[in-house]
Design an enzyme around this catalytic site. Sequence first.
Site, PDB file in Angstrom:
ATOM      1  N   CYS A   1     -71.244 -54.647 -16.592  1.00  0.00           N
ATOM      2  CA  CYS A   1     -70.545 -55.689 -17.369  1.00  0.00           C
ATOM      3  C   CYS A   1     -69.880 -55.109 -18.621  1.00  0.00           C
ATOM      4  O   CYS A   1     -70.324 -54.093 -19.165  1.00  0.00           O
ATOM      5  CB  CYS A   1     -71.537 -56.768 -17.798  1.00  0.00           C
TER       6      CYS A   1
ATOM      7  N   ASP B   1     -72.881 -42.457 -12.984  1.00  0.00           N
ATOM      8  CA  ASP B   1     -73.957 -41.823 -13.756  1.00  0.00           C
ATOM      9  C   ASP B   1     -74.991 -41.163 -12.844  1.00  0.00           C
ATOM     10  O   ASP B   1     -75.831 -40.394 -13.311  1.00  0.00           O
ATOM     11  CB  ASP B   1     -74.656 -42.863 -14.647  1.00  0.00           C
TER      12      ASP B   1
ATOM     13  N   HIS C   1     -72.163 -57.312  -9.484  1.00  0.00           N
ATOM     14  CA  HIS C   1     -70.882 -57.295 -10.190  1.00  0.00           C
ATOM     15  C   HIS C   1     -69.798 -56.736  -9.250  1.00  0.00           C
ATOM     16  O   HIS C   1     -70.044 -55.760  -8.550  1.00  0.00           O
ATOM     17  CB  HIS C   1     -70.998 -56.408 -11.437  1.00  0.00           C
TER      18      HIS C   1
ATOM     19  N   HIS D   1     -67.320 -54.560  -7.658  1.00  0.00           N
ATOM     20  CA  HIS D   1     -67.009 -53.138  -7.907  1.00  0.00           C
ATOM     21  C   HIS D   1     -66.886 -52.387  -6.594  1.00  0.00           C
ATOM     22  O   HIS D   1     -67.287 -52.881  -5.537  1.00  0.00           O
ATOM     23  CB  HIS D   1     -68.117 -52.490  -8.745  1.00  0.00           C
TER      24      HIS D   1
ATOM     25  N   MET E   1     -77.820 -51.559  14.717  1.00  0.00           N
ATOM     26  CA  MET E   1     -77.353 -50.430  15.526  1.00  0.00           C
ATOM     27  C   MET E   1     -78.586 -49.578  15.821  1.00  0.00           C
ATOM     28  O   MET E   1     -78.872 -48.614  15.116  1.00  0.00           O
ATOM     29  CB  MET E   1     -76.319 -49.613  14.756  1.00  0.00           C
ATOM     30  N   VAL E   2     -79.357 -49.992  16.794  1.00  0.00           N
ATOM     31  CA  VAL E   2     -80.624 -49.299  17.093  1.00  0.00           C
ATOM     32  C   VAL E   2     -80.711 -49.052  18.609  1.00  0.00           C
ATOM     33  O   VAL E   2     -79.741 -49.298  19.325  1.00  0.00           O
ATOM     34  CB  VAL E   2     -81.834 -50.145  16.625  1.00  0.00           C
TER      35      VAL E   2
ATOM     36  N   GLU F   1     -77.852 -47.930  21.037  1.00  0.00           N
ATOM     37  CA  GLU F   1     -76.776 -47.466  20.133  1.00  0.00           C
ATOM     38  C   GLU F   1     -77.132 -46.144  19.458  1.00  0.00           C
ATOM     39  O   GLU F   1     -76.291 -45.275  19.292  1.00  0.00           O
ATOM     40  CB  GLU F   1     -76.493 -48.511  19.047  1.00  0.00           C
TER      41      GLU F   1
HETATM   42  P1  H2U Z   1     -73.253 -49.705  -5.170  1.00  0.00           P
HETATM   43  O1  H2U Z   1     -73.521 -51.113  -5.557  1.00  0.00           O
HETATM   44  O2  H2U Z   1     -72.258 -49.606  -4.007  1.00  0.00           O
HETATM   45  O3  H2U Z   1     -74.529 -48.977  -4.971  1.00  0.00           O
HETATM   46  O4  H2U Z   1     -72.508 -49.010  -6.413  1.00  0.00           O
HETATM   47  C1  H2U Z   1     -72.983 -49.035  -7.706  1.00  0.00           C
HETATM   48  C2  H2U Z   1     -72.862 -47.649  -8.272  1.00  0.00           C
HETATM   49  O5  H2U Z   1     -72.925 -47.728  -9.684  1.00  0.00           O
HETATM   50  C3  H2U Z   1     -73.991 -46.736  -7.813  1.00  0.00           C
HETATM   51  O6  H2U Z   1     -73.446 -45.632  -7.130  1.00  0.00           O
HETATM   52  C4  H2U Z   1     -73.604 -46.621 -10.162  1.00  0.00           C
HETATM   53  C5  H2U Z   1     -74.662 -46.314  -9.110  1.00  0.00           C
HETATM   54  O7  H2U Z   1     -74.984 -44.940  -9.106  1.00  0.00           O
HETATM   55  N1  H2U Z   1     -74.178 -46.918 -11.475  1.00  0.00           N
HETATM   56  C6  H2U Z   1     -73.880 -46.108 -12.558  1.00  0.00           C
HETATM   57  O8  H2U Z   1     -73.147 -45.139 -12.402  1.00  0.00           O
HETATM   58  N2  H2U Z   1     -74.396 -46.383 -13.778  1.00  0.00           N
HETATM   59  C7  H2U Z   1     -75.259 -47.409 -14.027  1.00  0.00           C
HETATM   60  O9  H2U Z   1     -75.681 -47.579 -15.133  1.00  0.00           O
HETATM   61  C8  H2U Z   1     -75.603 -48.343 -12.946  1.00  0.00           C
HETATM   62  C9  H2U Z   1     -75.040 -48.076 -11.584  1.00  0.00           C
END
Ligand code: H2U
Length: 353
Positions: free
Chosen positions: A55, A78, A164, A166, A316-317, A320
């Site tokens: 956020c 991160d 969120h 993304h 997918m088991v 598959e």
């Molecule tokens: P997914 O919801 O597809 O897992 O993607 C979220 C990504 O956001 C995930 O790869 C990164 C996670 O490593 N992330 C950060 O880089 N920093 C954070 O503080 C939280 C999540």
Amino acid sequence: MSDFNASDHTHRRYNPLVDEWIVVSPQRAKRPWLGQVEKAAADATPRHDPKNPLCPRVTRPNGQVNPDYKNTFVFDNDFPALLPDGPEPPENDDPLFQSGSAHGKCRVICFHPWSDLTLPLMNVTDIRCVIDTWVKESVDLGKKFRWVQIFENRGAVMGCSNPHPHCQIWACSFFPDEPSKKDKNQRTFKEKYGKTMLVDYLEKELVKKERIILESKHWVWLVPYWATWPFETMLLPRRHILRFEDQTDEEKNDLSQILKELLTVYDNLFEVSFPYCMGWQGAPTGSSLTEDCSHWQLHGVFYPPLLRSATVKKFMVGFEMLASAQRDMTAEQAAERLRNLPRVHYKNKEGSQ
Ligand code: H2U
């Protein structure tokens, strides 16, 4: 014995992109289900959560403060799976213990400051900002990396770790297996038939009209003949476009519109925020930018796991995993179901945003 009918009789279909066959068993679609049901996703994401690291204005666990962003926000993951540098694994002559170099960069793109939105609930102007960000990142990372994979995992059932809106980008120094197979098969097709596989494919689908769901001026949304996941689809440009960043301004505007529409249709299927893995695949970048990649056609892919309701997913088991992919409902039946759904989001029946 009766004549063959694809919507009644078991058969196999060939996926020329990855050179694999899938078993289609339409007679099995009516089997009763007593197995696992997923929890329907809770629909109560707050618009802003001061504890959510995606956020605006929130301090992430690594101490960095997110800006007060107004549309998209891109940051280096991160917890990246790929790092730009690092020692190389040793060479090994043993064919059974091969390892290879793996470097790269992982980024996260927040689509919008509000956590309670998803792409189909965003307005087309904001979706266009997401598309422009995908273009910018593709160009930037593509200068250096051979493969830039943009993907969105939507929904907890797809392993999405945060509600969120993304997506992620993984840029790789190596050419991963899936695009590598697509590269080889599209190249072979071009050499053999003198045509670009997916350009030729779309021309034929537009004549057959059996698997098309939605059409716009520049894009066509369809269930591929060889679809594996029950409601797997593909989004193809009408024009031959090598890479995501090669779209014209008009194509990008049109893409914003059709993305909103097709994701709305997906949500309307089971009246749920439809989980999926979405990704874009076009010609490789990095050292391939100066090579002939005319065998490639840009395509968006959507792999949703749900099968027959918001809570029953396809596994997918078994066969598959051990032998070959298999589906029950045919691609044509899936296309028909999607085609007949309303184009206005179920959460927004009074009118779209
Ligand atoms: P997914 O919801 O597809 O897992 O993607 C979220 C990504 O956001 C995930 O790869 C990164 C996670 O490593 N992330 C950060 O880089 N920093 C954070 O503080 C939280 C999540």
